[in-house]
Design a protein around this motif. Sequence first.
Motif, PDB file in Angstrom:
ATOM      1  N   VAL A   1      -7.916  39.729  58.052  1.00 27.73           N
ATOM      2  CA  VAL A   1      -9.171  40.488  58.096  1.00 27.73           C
ATOM      3  C   VAL A   1      -9.206  41.394  59.317  1.00 27.73           C
ATOM      4  CG1 VAL A   1     -11.669  40.289  58.366  1.00 27.73           C
ATOM      5  CG2 VAL A   1     -10.462  38.768  56.781  1.00 27.73           C
ATOM      6  N   VAL A   2      -8.840  40.863  60.477  1.00 27.58           N
ATOM      7  CA  VAL A   2      -8.888  41.656  61.705  1.00 27.58           C
ATOM      8  C   VAL A   2      -7.908  42.823  61.644  1.00 27.58           C
ATOM      9  CG1 VAL A   2      -8.386  41.616  64.183  1.00 27.58           C
ATOM     10  CG2 VAL A   2      -9.715  39.768  63.151  1.00 27.58           C
ATOM     11  N   ALA A   3      -6.677  42.555  61.203  1.00 28.26           N
ATOM     12  CA  ALA A   3      -5.653  43.600  61.181  1.00 28.26           C
ATOM     13  C   ALA A   3      -6.006  44.714  60.200  1.00 28.26           C
ATOM     14  CB  ALA A   3      -4.298  42.990  60.825  1.00 28.26           C
ATOM     15  N   LEU A   4      -6.451  44.361  59.006  1.00 24.50           N
ATOM     16  CA  LEU A   4      -6.776  45.385  58.011  1.00 24.50           C
ATOM     17  C   LEU A   4      -8.040  46.156  58.387  1.00 24.50           C
ATOM     18  CD1 LEU A   4      -5.976  43.501  54.672  1.00 24.50           C
ATOM     19  CD2 LEU A   4      -4.532  45.078  55.953  1.00 24.50           C
ATOM     20  N   TRP A   5      -8.980  45.488  59.053  1.00 22.69           N
ATOM     21  CA  TRP A   5     -10.202  46.165  59.465  1.00 22.69           C
ATOM     22  C   TRP A   5      -9.970  47.056  60.679  1.00 22.69           C
ATOM     23  CZ3 TRP A   5     -13.025  45.459  64.082  1.00 22.69           C
ATOM     24  CH2 TRP A   5     -14.259  46.143  64.126  1.00 22.69           C
ATOM     25  N   ALA A   6      -9.205  46.561  61.663  1.00 18.97           N
ATOM     26  CA  ALA A   6      -8.988  47.314  62.899  1.00 18.97           C
ATOM     27  C   ALA A   6      -8.054  48.503  62.682  1.00 18.97           C
ATOM     28  CB  ALA A   6      -8.435  46.396  63.986  1.00 18.97           C
TER      29      ALA A   6
ATOM     30  N   PHE B   1      11.544  48.520  49.945  1.00 14.68           N
ATOM     31  CA  PHE B   1      11.083  47.842  48.743  1.00 14.68           C
ATOM     32  C   PHE B   1      10.157  46.676  49.086  1.00 14.68           C
ATOM     33  CE2 PHE B   1      15.282  49.575  47.499  1.00 14.68           C
ATOM     34  CZ  PHE B   1      14.861  50.404  46.479  1.00 14.68           C
ATOM     35  N   ALA B   2       9.488  46.774  50.247  1.00 15.66           N
ATOM     36  CA  ALA B   2       8.653  45.664  50.704  1.00 15.66           C
ATOM     37  C   ALA B   2       7.497  45.384  49.753  1.00 15.66           C
ATOM     38  CB  ALA B   2       8.126  45.953  52.105  1.00 15.66           C
ATOM     39  N   LEU B   3       6.919  46.429  49.158  1.00 14.40           N
ATOM     40  CA  LEU B   3       5.813  46.219  48.224  1.00 14.40           C
ATOM     41  C   LEU B   3       6.277  45.435  47.000  1.00 14.40           C
ATOM     42  CD1 LEU B   3       2.965  46.603  47.193  1.00 14.40           C
ATOM     43  CD2 LEU B   3       3.603  48.888  46.393  1.00 14.40           C
ATOM     44  N   LEU B   4       7.443  45.789  46.456  1.00 20.21           N
ATOM     45  CA  LEU B   4       7.984  45.049  45.312  1.00 20.21           C
ATOM     46  C   LEU B   4       8.232  43.591  45.693  1.00 20.21           C
ATOM     47  CD1 LEU B   4       9.093  44.933  42.446  1.00 20.21           C
ATOM     48  CD2 LEU B   4      11.288  45.762  43.325  1.00 20.21           C
ATOM     49  N   GLY B   5       8.766  43.358  46.889  1.00 23.60           N
ATOM     50  CA  GLY B   5       8.985  41.990  47.345  1.00 23.60           C
ATOM     51  C   GLY B   5       7.687  41.217  47.460  1.00 23.60           C
ATOM     52  N   ALA B   6       6.636  41.874  47.972  1.00 24.28           N
ATOM     53  CA  ALA B   6       5.346  41.199  48.120  1.00 24.28           C
ATOM     54  C   ALA B   6       4.745  40.852  46.757  1.00 24.28           C
ATOM     55  CB  ALA B   6       4.383  42.091  48.912  1.00 24.28           C
ATOM     56  N   VAL B   7       4.930  41.724  45.772  1.00 24.54           N
ATOM     57  CA  VAL B   7       4.423  41.450  44.418  1.00 24.54           C
ATOM     58  C   VAL B   7       5.161  40.254  43.813  1.00 24.54           C
ATOM     59  CG1 VAL B   7       4.274  42.350  42.066  1.00 24.54           C
ATOM     60  CG2 VAL B   7       3.652  43.812  43.999  1.00 24.54           C
TER      61      VAL B   7
ATOM     62  N   LEU C   1      -0.472  41.864  52.735  1.00 27.42           N
ATOM     63  CA  LEU C   1       0.522  42.928  52.546  1.00 27.42           C
ATOM     64  C   LEU C   1       0.206  43.759  51.305  1.00 27.42           C
ATOM     65  CD1 LEU C   1       3.873  41.075  53.402  1.00 27.42           C
ATOM     66  CD2 LEU C   1       2.581  42.677  54.831  1.00 27.42           C
ATOM     67  N   LEU C   2      -0.262  43.109  50.249  1.00 29.92           N
ATOM     68  CA  LEU C   2      -0.630  43.847  49.034  1.00 29.92           C
ATOM     69  C   LEU C   2      -1.836  44.752  49.285  1.00 29.92           C
ATOM     70  CD1 LEU C   2      -0.239  41.056  46.312  1.00 29.92           C
ATOM     71  CD2 LEU C   2       1.373  42.857  46.895  1.00 29.92           C
ATOM     72  N   LEU C   3      -2.800  44.256  50.054  1.00 30.93           N
ATOM     73  CA  LEU C   3      -3.964  45.078  50.382  1.00 30.93           C
ATOM     74  C   LEU C   3      -3.569  46.264  51.253  1.00 30.93           C
ATOM     75  CD1 LEU C   3      -6.618  42.289  51.089  1.00 30.93           C
ATOM     76  CD2 LEU C   3      -6.448  43.762  49.074  1.00 30.93           C
ATOM     77  N   HIS C   4      -2.611  46.043  52.139  1.00 35.22           N
ATOM     78  CA  HIS C   4      -2.127  47.135  52.987  1.00 35.22           C
ATOM     79  C   HIS C   4      -1.517  48.257  52.148  1.00 35.22           C
ATOM     80  CE1 HIS C   4       0.135  49.348  56.011  1.00 35.22           C
ATOM     81  NE2 HIS C   4       1.242  49.111  55.332  1.00 35.22           N
ATOM     82  N   ASP C   5      -0.827  47.891  51.084  1.00 34.03           N
ATOM     83  CA  ASP C   5      -0.158  48.874  50.225  1.00 34.03           C
ATOM     84  C   ASP C   5      -0.962  49.180  48.971  1.00 34.03           C
ATOM     85  OD1 ASP C   5       2.204  49.945  51.287  1.00 34.03           O
ATOM     86  OD2 ASP C   5       3.245  48.038  51.023  1.00 34.03           O
ATOM     87  N   TYR C   6      -2.279  48.983  49.037  1.00 37.25           N
ATOM     88  CA  TYR C   6      -3.104  49.178  47.834  1.00 37.25           C
ATOM     89  C   TYR C   6      -3.027  50.614  47.323  1.00 37.25           C
ATOM     90  CZ  TYR C   6      -7.102  49.489  44.727  1.00 37.25           C
ATOM     91  OH  TYR C   6      -7.900  49.712  43.638  1.00 37.25           O
ATOM     92  N   ALA C   7      -2.835  51.577  48.217  1.00 37.99           N
ATOM     93  CA  ALA C   7      -2.757  52.977  47.784  1.00 37.99           C
ATOM     94  C   ALA C   7      -1.633  53.189  46.784  1.00 37.99           C
ATOM     95  CB  ALA C   7      -2.565  53.886  48.992  1.00 37.99           C
ATOM     96  N   ARG C   8      -0.560  52.407  46.900  1.00 33.26           N
ATOM     97  CA  ARG C   8       0.535  52.493  45.928  1.00 33.26           C
ATOM     98  C   ARG C   8       0.359  51.481  44.803  1.00 33.26           C
ATOM     99  NH1 ARG C   8       6.233  51.967  48.340  1.00 33.26           N
ATOM    100  NH2 ARG C   8       5.306  50.406  49.732  1.00 33.26           N
TER     101      ARG C   8
END
Length: 217
Positions: A10-15, A89-95, A130-137
Amino acid sequence: MILLPILATVVALWAGGWWRRLYVTGARLLLGALMLGGGLYKLSDNHIPGLMGPPINHAFLAEHSLEIFAQFIGVAQLLTGLLLLTGRFALLGAVLLVPMWLNIIFLTWSQHWPGTPFLVTGFLVLNIGLLLHDYARLKWLLYPPADAAALQAQPLQTGPLPAEGLWWLGAGLVVAGSLLYPVSFHLMLATMLGGLLVLLAAGLWLRKRKSAASAGG
């Protein structure tokens, strides 16, 4: 074990800013290393120590004819760890990692392993971050674009063809090397190390080309 990952997410994504970059880099390295270690542990018949959880008893697996299943899980963990650690390919790995964490949570819960389900749930929280961080993709998977032709027109190649080929060669050597334990443990390590060096060289080449293109553009 769960509240701390929730708070950090929460802190990292908000800040945002360097807090978010630190969180994303740390989560990718941690989760990638856990998966890579778990996969190598299984594929090396316990000769390469893992980073998480009690060891798998291969004698027990052999009694139940589950050796091939253990190898499959090992390859899946190895690939997922590599995807997370590449960045590319970090997003694919996170999925791919989400169902894996859920599988571990329910397996350890059903086996009454004390503490492990809560620890893994904490890792799942980091994964969701990590998925929320890459939500734009990621959103294009959830909400397909109205102009699909625009995405189809995007080139698949992200760098010079030789660098792309070198990258995939390195990835192939790592995966192929991980399956060589029945032949030779030392051959397994040597092939994987060679693949990692090729991956590193290709990654540096692609990054240098990207930096040059950004400076020229």
